[in-house]
Design a protein around this motif. Sequence first.
Motif, PDB file in Angstrom:
ATOM      1  N   LEU A 149       0.827  -1.203   0.000  1.00 20.86           N
ATOM      2  CA  LEU A 149       0.000   0.000   0.000  1.00 20.86           C
ATOM      3  C   LEU A 149       0.866   1.260   0.000  1.00 20.86           C
ATOM      4  O   LEU A 149       1.917   1.298   0.638  1.00 20.86           O
ATOM      5  CB  LEU A 149      -0.894   0.038   1.246  1.00 20.86           C
ATOM      6  N   GLU A 150       0.386   2.290  -0.710  1.00 22.08           N
ATOM      7  CA  GLU A 150       0.962   3.632  -0.637  1.00 22.08           C
ATOM      8  C   GLU A 150      -0.203   4.618  -0.601  1.00 22.08           C
ATOM      9  O   GLU A 150      -1.009   4.652  -1.526  1.00 22.08           O
ATOM     10  CB  GLU A 150       1.836   3.936  -1.849  1.00 22.08           C
ATOM     11  N   LEU A 151      -0.276   5.410   0.471  1.00 23.57           N
ATOM     12  CA  LEU A 151      -1.357   6.372   0.608  1.00 23.57           C
ATOM     13  C   LEU A 151      -0.794   7.759   0.880  1.00 23.57           C
ATOM     14  O   LEU A 151      -0.042   7.952   1.841  1.00 23.57           O
ATOM     15  CB  LEU A 151      -2.304   5.989   1.755  1.00 23.57           C
ATOM     16  N   ALA A 152      -1.177   8.715   0.047  1.00 27.53           N
ATOM     17  CA  ALA A 152      -0.802  10.109   0.264  1.00 27.53           C
ATOM     18  C   ALA A 152      -1.756  10.730   1.291  1.00 27.53           C
ATOM     19  O   ALA A 152      -2.822  10.185   1.574  1.00 27.53           O
ATOM     20  CB  ALA A 152      -0.863  10.870  -1.058  1.00 27.53           C
ATOM     21  N   PRO A 153      -1.398  11.863   1.863  1.00 29.07           N
ATOM     22  CA  PRO A 153      -2.316  12.539   2.793  1.00 29.07           C
ATOM     23  C   PRO A 153      -3.685  12.763   2.154  1.00 29.07           C
ATOM     24  O   PRO A 153      -3.790  13.171   0.991  1.00 29.07           O
ATOM     25  CB  PRO A 153      -1.604  13.863   3.069  1.00 29.07           C
ATOM     26  N   GLY A 154      -4.727  12.464   2.922  1.00 21.71           N
ATOM     27  CA  GLY A 154      -6.087  12.641   2.431  1.00 21.71           C
ATOM     28  C   GLY A 154      -6.634  11.448   1.673  1.00 21.71           C
ATOM     29  O   GLY A 154      -7.842  11.379   1.407  1.00 21.71           O
ATOM     30  N   ALA A 155      -5.795  10.488   1.289  1.00 17.62           N
ATOM     31  CA  ALA A 155      -6.265   9.281   0.602  1.00 17.62           C
ATOM     32  C   ALA A 155      -6.881   8.311   1.603  1.00 17.62           C
ATOM     33  O   ALA A 155      -6.470   8.261   2.762  1.00 17.62           O
ATOM     34  CB  ALA A 155      -5.107   8.610  -0.123  1.00 17.62           C
ATOM     35  N   GLU A 156      -7.856   7.515   1.141  1.00 19.44           N
ATOM     36  CA  GLU A 156      -8.505   6.549   2.018  1.00 19.44           C
ATOM     37  C   GLU A 156      -8.792   5.259   1.259  1.00 19.44           C
ATOM     38  O   GLU A 156      -9.252   5.279   0.113  1.00 19.44           O
ATOM     39  CB  GLU A 156      -9.787   7.126   2.613  1.00 19.44           C
TER      40      GLU A 156
ATOM     41  N   ALA B 170      -7.292  -0.727  16.332  1.00 20.70           N
ATOM     42  CA  ALA B 170      -6.686   0.434  15.672  1.00 20.70           C
ATOM     43  C   ALA B 170      -5.205   0.398  16.019  1.00 20.70           C
ATOM     44  O   ALA B 170      -4.783   0.946  17.035  1.00 20.70           O
ATOM     45  CB  ALA B 170      -7.335   1.730  16.147  1.00 20.70           C
ATOM     46  N   PRO B 171      -4.369  -0.264  15.195  1.00 19.15           N
ATOM     47  CA  PRO B 171      -2.957  -0.423  15.538  1.00 19.15           C
ATOM     48  C   PRO B 171      -2.167   0.879  15.509  1.00 19.15           C
ATOM     49  O   PRO B 171      -1.089   0.953  16.082  1.00 19.15           O
ATOM     50  CB  PRO B 171      -2.451  -1.406  14.477  1.00 19.15           C
ATOM     51  N   ASN B 172      -2.710   1.893  14.831  1.00 19.37           N
ATOM     52  CA  ASN B 172      -2.085   3.210  14.802  1.00 19.37           C
ATOM     53  C   ASN B 172      -3.158   4.228  14.435  1.00 19.37           C
ATOM     54  O   ASN B 172      -4.321   3.880  14.219  1.00 19.37           O
ATOM     55  CB  ASN B 172      -0.897   3.253  13.832  1.00 19.37           C
ATOM     56  N   ASP B 173      -2.775   5.496  14.365  1.00 22.09           N
ATOM     57  CA  ASP B 173      -3.747   6.560  14.115  1.00 22.09           C
ATOM     58  C   ASP B 173      -4.317   6.553  12.699  1.00 22.09           C
ATOM     59  O   ASP B 173      -5.305   7.233  12.428  1.00 22.09           O
ATOM     60  CB  ASP B 173      -3.112   7.930  14.380  1.00 22.09           C
TER      61      ASP B 173
ATOM     62  N   MET C  23      -9.596 -17.534   6.919  1.00 22.39           N
ATOM     63  CA  MET C  23      -9.128 -16.394   7.704  1.00 22.39           C
ATOM     64  C   MET C  23      -9.205 -15.147   6.838  1.00 22.39           C
ATOM     65  O   MET C  23      -9.123 -15.220   5.608  1.00 22.39           O
ATOM     66  CB  MET C  23      -7.698 -16.602   8.197  1.00 22.39           C
ATOM     67  N   SER C  24      -9.364 -13.995   7.484  1.00 21.32           N
ATOM     68  CA  SER C  24      -9.497 -12.784   6.697  1.00 21.32           C
ATOM     69  C   SER C  24      -9.073 -11.571   7.498  1.00 21.32           C
ATOM     70  O   SER C  24      -9.188 -11.538   8.726  1.00 21.32           O
ATOM     71  CB  SER C  24     -10.948 -12.604   6.239  1.00 21.32           C
ATOM     72  N   SER C  25      -8.589 -10.575   6.767  1.00 22.33           N
ATOM     73  CA  SER C  25      -8.311  -9.259   7.318  1.00 22.33           C
ATOM     74  C   SER C  25      -9.008  -8.218   6.453  1.00 22.33           C
ATOM     75  O   SER C  25      -9.121  -8.373   5.237  1.00 22.33           O
ATOM     76  CB  SER C  25      -6.807  -8.962   7.345  1.00 22.33           C
ATOM     77  N   MET C  26      -9.482  -7.164   7.107  1.00 23.05           N
ATOM     78  CA  MET C  26     -10.093  -6.040   6.404  1.00 23.05           C
ATOM     79  C   MET C  26      -9.552  -4.767   7.023  1.00 23.05           C
ATOM     80  O   MET C  26      -9.431  -4.676   8.258  1.00 23.05           O
ATOM     81  CB  MET C  26     -11.616  -6.094   6.524  1.00 23.05           C
ATOM     82  N   VAL C  27      -9.206  -3.787   6.193  1.00 25.38           N
ATOM     83  CA  VAL C  27      -8.599  -2.565   6.719  1.00 25.38           C
ATOM     84  C   VAL C  27      -9.322  -1.336   6.200  1.00 25.38           C
ATOM     85  O   VAL C  27      -9.848  -1.316   5.078  1.00 25.38           O
ATOM     86  CB  VAL C  27      -7.097  -2.473   6.362  1.00 25.38           C
ATOM     87  N   LEU C  28      -9.337  -0.332   7.038  1.00 26.24           N
ATOM     88  CA  LEU C  28      -9.645   1.035   6.640  1.00 26.24           C
ATOM     89  C   LEU C  28      -8.361   1.808   6.874  1.00 26.24           C
ATOM     90  O   LEU C  28      -7.929   1.977   8.021  1.00 26.24           O
ATOM     91  CB  LEU C  28     -10.788   1.612   7.474  1.00 26.24           C
ATOM     92  N   ALA C  29      -7.722   2.232   5.792  1.00 20.61           N
ATOM     93  CA  ALA C  29      -6.433   2.911   5.873  1.00 20.61           C
ATOM     94  C   ALA C  29      -6.592   4.343   5.383  1.00 20.61           C
ATOM     95  O   ALA C  29      -7.206   4.580   4.336  1.00 20.61           O
ATOM     96  CB  ALA C  29      -5.385   2.187   5.037  1.00 20.61           C
ATOM     97  N   CYS C  30      -6.027   5.297   6.132  1.00 17.74           N
ATOM     98  CA  CYS C  30      -6.211   6.713   5.851  1.00 17.74           C
ATOM     99  C   CYS C  30      -4.858   7.415   5.800  1.00 17.74           C
ATOM    100  O   CYS C  30      -4.078   7.335   6.760  1.00 17.74           O
ATOM    101  CB  CYS C  30      -7.088   7.360   6.925  1.00 17.74           C
TER     102      CYS C  30
END
Length: 276
Positions: free
Chosen positions: A124-131, A230-233, A190-197
Amino acid sequence: MAWLAQLNLQYTVRAARTCVHFHHDGPLRVLRSLYPEGDAVCHNVLVHPPGGLVGGDTLDIRVQVAPGAHALVTTPGATRFYKTNGAPATQRTHLQLDAGARLEWLPLEAIAYNQCDAHNLLHLELAPGAELMAWDITAFGLPHAHEPFEHGSFTQHMEWPGTWLERGTLRADDHLLMNGPLGLAQQRCMSSMVLACGTALTRTQREQLLESTRAVLDAHPQGAWCGITAPNDHMLVLRGLAPVVEPLMQLWQQVRLCWRTQHWGIAPTTPRIWHM
């Protein structure tokens, strides 16, 4: 002979409409773009005609979402990792979101067949404001067909450099991991789901999302096998186990609608292909 299939998807906004430009090499492509929610959100279905990977095959998928674009990518069926011929089969996925971009990466499950040697990699690569909303669902063997996962291995690697890393190898002959109470506890999905911001969530946002997600889990029969943290902010990570795919897929879809409505303020729409 091993297959190498590559697909690059680039989403941009043109006249308030999210559009996709893609090029591919090998048997990997997307179908026509759909707009069931209007011009703002572009839905695409990723198709791999061979239907699965054997030893030596590689799927290389790259998605770039430009500022202001919103894309949803799913698949019409499972990704199948078949019995190996001595070399690993690899799926590599790279998701890059520019500032203000949104992506829903929602492929159907991966199936690890008996005697496979599979590598499933997500970067993953997310710039500021990306979700980003993304899930990864893996089934081991075919319980309904009485074809258990007795030999082979499956390596899962999910990374947002500097922010989040999860990596593990599940070997069919590791009975403590596959069957022990601190491992999969005899569950075979097994499964993982993320909301990354790209921009950190506020404490209030995190707490409200955690609370609403837990309410969805508490109301579902499979929820007792799932947990949200929530492993981080910048992230929420949802994990779950089930004996087969269907309960987790149903639950993950409910959580997605919850996040969409609460965090994005978007109507709870599901891809039509999920109902076919």
